[in-house]
Design an enzyme around this catalytic site. Structure first.
Site, PDB file in Angstrom:
ATOM      1  N   HIS A 158      -1.516  -5.492   1.343  1.00  0.00           N
ATOM      2  CA  HIS A 158      -2.949  -6.232   1.225  1.00  0.00           C
ATOM      3  C   HIS A 158      -2.495  -7.891   1.004  1.00  0.00           C
ATOM      4  O   HIS A 158      -1.788  -7.697  -0.166  1.00  0.00           O
ATOM      5  CB  HIS A 158      -3.653  -5.471   0.290  1.00  0.00           C
ATOM      6  CG  HIS A 158      -4.780  -6.567  -0.206  1.00  0.00           C
ATOM      7  ND1 HIS A 158      -5.966  -6.681   0.230  1.00  0.00           N
ATOM      8  CD2 HIS A 158      -4.807  -7.505  -1.183  1.00  0.00           C
ATOM      9  CE1 HIS A 158      -6.970  -7.744  -0.175  1.00  0.00           C
ATOM     10  NE2 HIS A 158      -6.137  -8.103  -1.180  1.00  0.00           N
ATOM     11  N   TYR A 171     -11.931  -2.999  -3.074  1.00  0.00           N
ATOM     12  CA  TYR A 171     -12.471  -2.968  -1.645  1.00  0.00           C
ATOM     13  C   TYR A 171     -13.937  -3.028  -1.809  1.00  0.00           C
ATOM     14  O   TYR A 171     -14.645  -2.522  -0.706  1.00  0.00           O
ATOM     15  CB  TYR A 171     -11.989  -1.865  -0.951  1.00  0.00           C
ATOM     16  CG  TYR A 171     -10.705  -2.039  -0.515  1.00  0.00           C
ATOM     17  CD1 TYR A 171     -10.278  -3.299   0.430  1.00  0.00           C
ATOM     18  CD2 TYR A 171      -9.585  -1.277  -0.941  1.00  0.00           C
ATOM     19  CE1 TYR A 171      -8.893  -3.318   0.862  1.00  0.00           C
ATOM     20  CE2 TYR A 171      -8.217  -1.307  -0.336  1.00  0.00           C
ATOM     21  CZ  TYR A 171      -7.826  -2.431   0.455  1.00  0.00           C
ATOM     22  OH  TYR A 171      -6.774  -2.819   0.848  1.00  0.00           O
ATOM     23  N   LYS A 174       0.951  -1.155   0.057  1.00  0.00           N
ATOM     24  CA  LYS A 174      -0.036   0.128   0.047  1.00  0.00           C
ATOM     25  C   LYS A 174       0.964   1.275   0.070  1.00  0.00           C
ATOM     26  O   LYS A 174       2.178   1.347   0.158  1.00  0.00           O
ATOM     27  CB  LYS A 174      -0.995  -0.069   1.198  1.00  0.00           C
ATOM     28  CG  LYS A 174      -1.962  -1.161   0.988  1.00  0.00           C
ATOM     29  CD  LYS A 174      -2.700  -1.190   2.467  1.00  0.00           C
ATOM     30  CE  LYS A 174      -3.638  -2.701   2.506  1.00  0.00           C
ATOM     31  NZ  LYS A 174      -4.770  -2.446   3.834  1.00  0.00           N
ATOM     32  N   ASN A 196      -1.729   0.002   7.479  1.00  0.00           N
ATOM     33  CA  ASN A 196      -1.120  -1.668   7.802  1.00  0.00           C
ATOM     34  C   ASN A 196      -0.352  -2.049   6.748  1.00  0.00           C
ATOM     35  O   ASN A 196      -0.250  -3.435   6.549  1.00  0.00           O
ATOM     36  CB  ASN A 196      -2.321  -2.475   8.217  1.00  0.00           C
ATOM     37  CG  ASN A 196      -3.375  -2.609   7.280  1.00  0.00           C
ATOM     38  OD1 ASN A 196      -3.277  -2.068   6.299  1.00  0.00           O
ATOM     39  ND2 ASN A 196      -4.193  -3.492   7.717  1.00  0.00           N
ATOM     40  N   GLU A 235      -9.095 -11.140  -7.488  1.00  0.00           N
ATOM     41  CA  GLU A 235      -8.151  -9.817  -7.655  1.00  0.00           C
ATOM     42  C   GLU A 235      -6.864  -9.833  -8.453  1.00  0.00           C
ATOM     43  O   GLU A 235      -6.559  -8.985  -9.193  1.00  0.00           O
ATOM     44  CB  GLU A 235      -7.433  -9.862  -6.047  1.00  0.00           C
ATOM     45  CG  GLU A 235      -8.579  -9.540  -5.003  1.00  0.00           C
ATOM     46  CD  GLU A 235      -8.035  -9.529  -3.599  1.00  0.00           C
ATOM     47  OE1 GLU A 235      -9.008  -9.213  -2.773  1.00  0.00           O
ATOM     48  OE2 GLU A 235      -7.025 -10.009  -3.406  1.00  0.00           O
TER      49      GLU A 235
HETATM   50  P1  IDP Z   1      -7.275  -7.496   5.651  1.00  0.00           P
HETATM   51  O1  IDP Z   1      -6.685  -6.331   4.927  1.00  0.00           O
HETATM   52  O2  IDP Z   1      -6.425  -7.839   6.914  1.00  0.00           O
HETATM   53  O3  IDP Z   1      -7.807  -8.639   4.858  1.00  0.00           O
HETATM   54  P2  IDP Z   1     -10.147  -6.363   5.882  1.00  0.00           P
HETATM   55  O4  IDP Z   1     -10.778  -6.427   7.221  1.00  0.00           O
HETATM   56  O5  IDP Z   1     -10.248  -7.074   4.830  1.00  0.00           O
HETATM   57  O6  IDP Z   1      -8.545  -6.567   6.532  1.00  0.00           O
HETATM   58  O7  IDP Z   1     -10.185  -4.823   5.708  1.00  0.00           O
HETATM   59  C1  IDP Z   1      -9.514  -4.267   4.495  1.00  0.00           C
HETATM   60  C2  IDP Z   1      -8.464  -2.972   4.797  1.00  0.00           C
HETATM   61  O8  IDP Z   1      -9.520  -1.984   5.262  1.00  0.00           O
HETATM   62  C3  IDP Z   1      -7.553  -3.277   5.918  1.00  0.00           C
HETATM   63  O9  IDP Z   1      -6.365  -3.864   5.369  1.00  0.00           O
HETATM   64  C4  IDP Z   1      -7.379  -1.704   6.444  1.00  0.00           C
HETATM   65  O10 IDP Z   1      -6.404  -0.917   5.595  1.00  0.00           O
HETATM   66  C5  IDP Z   1      -8.818  -1.160   6.310  1.00  0.00           C
HETATM   67  N1  IDP Z   1      -9.445  -1.123   7.336  1.00  0.00           N
HETATM   68  C6  IDP Z   1     -10.191  -2.434   8.085  1.00  0.00           C
HETATM   69  N2  IDP Z   1     -10.625  -1.921   9.339  1.00  0.00           N
HETATM   70  C7  IDP Z   1     -10.346  -0.647   9.462  1.00  0.00           C
HETATM   71  C8  IDP Z   1     -10.746   0.253  10.577  1.00  0.00           C
HETATM   72  O11 IDP Z   1     -11.489   0.018  11.439  1.00  0.00           O
HETATM   73  N3  IDP Z   1     -10.237   1.479  10.322  1.00  0.00           N
HETATM   74  C9  IDP Z   1      -9.557   1.857   9.076  1.00  0.00           C
HETATM   75  N4  IDP Z   1      -9.285   0.978   8.124  1.00  0.00           N
HETATM   76  C10 IDP Z   1      -9.674  -0.320   8.210  1.00  0.00           C
HETATM   77 MG    MG Z   2      -9.428  -8.592   3.579  1.00  0.00          MG
END
Ligand code: IDP
Ligand code: MG
Length: 149
Positions: free
Chosen positions: A115, A49, A9, A112, A126
């Protein structure tokens, strides 16, 4: 052979962690079959997303993904989809284990770093969304003889 979609990212690229992150997948023994850096369009980010479109963080997430270049990759190997998720670590970097990418380098869920596809079916979807067929390689590293029995 199984394939997964991985994206570094904007925060991972801006923080100079591209080499570190790619190195972890290489060192584990997975094969790089697709790689490009790009500025992500709003349309692509929203499609990627789509499952999160009703979540409160969706708009901010799309803004963030489009804010600066990303590095998109396809990695191949036995069990690569689930294993990549382990290398990446939990969604919230504060809960992610040390030794994982998010655990070692991040402090907040909205930044974070990376992805990774969450299932084989998602990975296929994807990969097709981010890469054309001709951007993907079919090759077998000679080192595979020392990685697989
Ligand atoms: P993942 O990336 O571990 O699969 P997902 O639940 O699919 O996690 O969420 C996708 C992305 O959305 C996360 O990697 C993060 O960047 C963002 N995200 C998820 N939950 C939150 C939140 O509570 N606040 C802000 N961003 C979030
Ligand atoms: Mg995810």
């Amino acid at each position: 052979m199984e394939r997964t979609f991985i994206m570094i990212k904007p925060d991972g690229v801006q923080r100079g962690l591209v080499g570190e992150i790619i190195g972890r997948f290489e060192a584990k023994g997975f094969t790089l079959v697709g790689l490009k850096s790009l500025s992500v369009s709003r349309e692509l980010a929203e499609e990627h997303y789509d499952v999160h479109k009703e979540r409160p963080f969706f708009g901010g997430l799309v803004d963030f993904i489009c804010s600066s270049p990303v590095v998109a990759m396809v990695w191949e190997g036995d069990g690569v989809v689930a294993c990549a998720r382990k290398l990446i670590g939990a969604t919230n970097p504060l809960s992610a284990e040390r030794g994982t990418i998010r655990g070692d380098f991040g402090v907040s869920v909205g930044r974070n770093l990376i992805h990774g596809s969450d299932a084989i079916e998602t990975a296929q979807k994807e990969i097709n969304l981010w890469f054309s067929e001709k951007e993907l390689l079919s090759w077998e590293p000679t080192v595979n003889a020392w990685l697989y029995e």
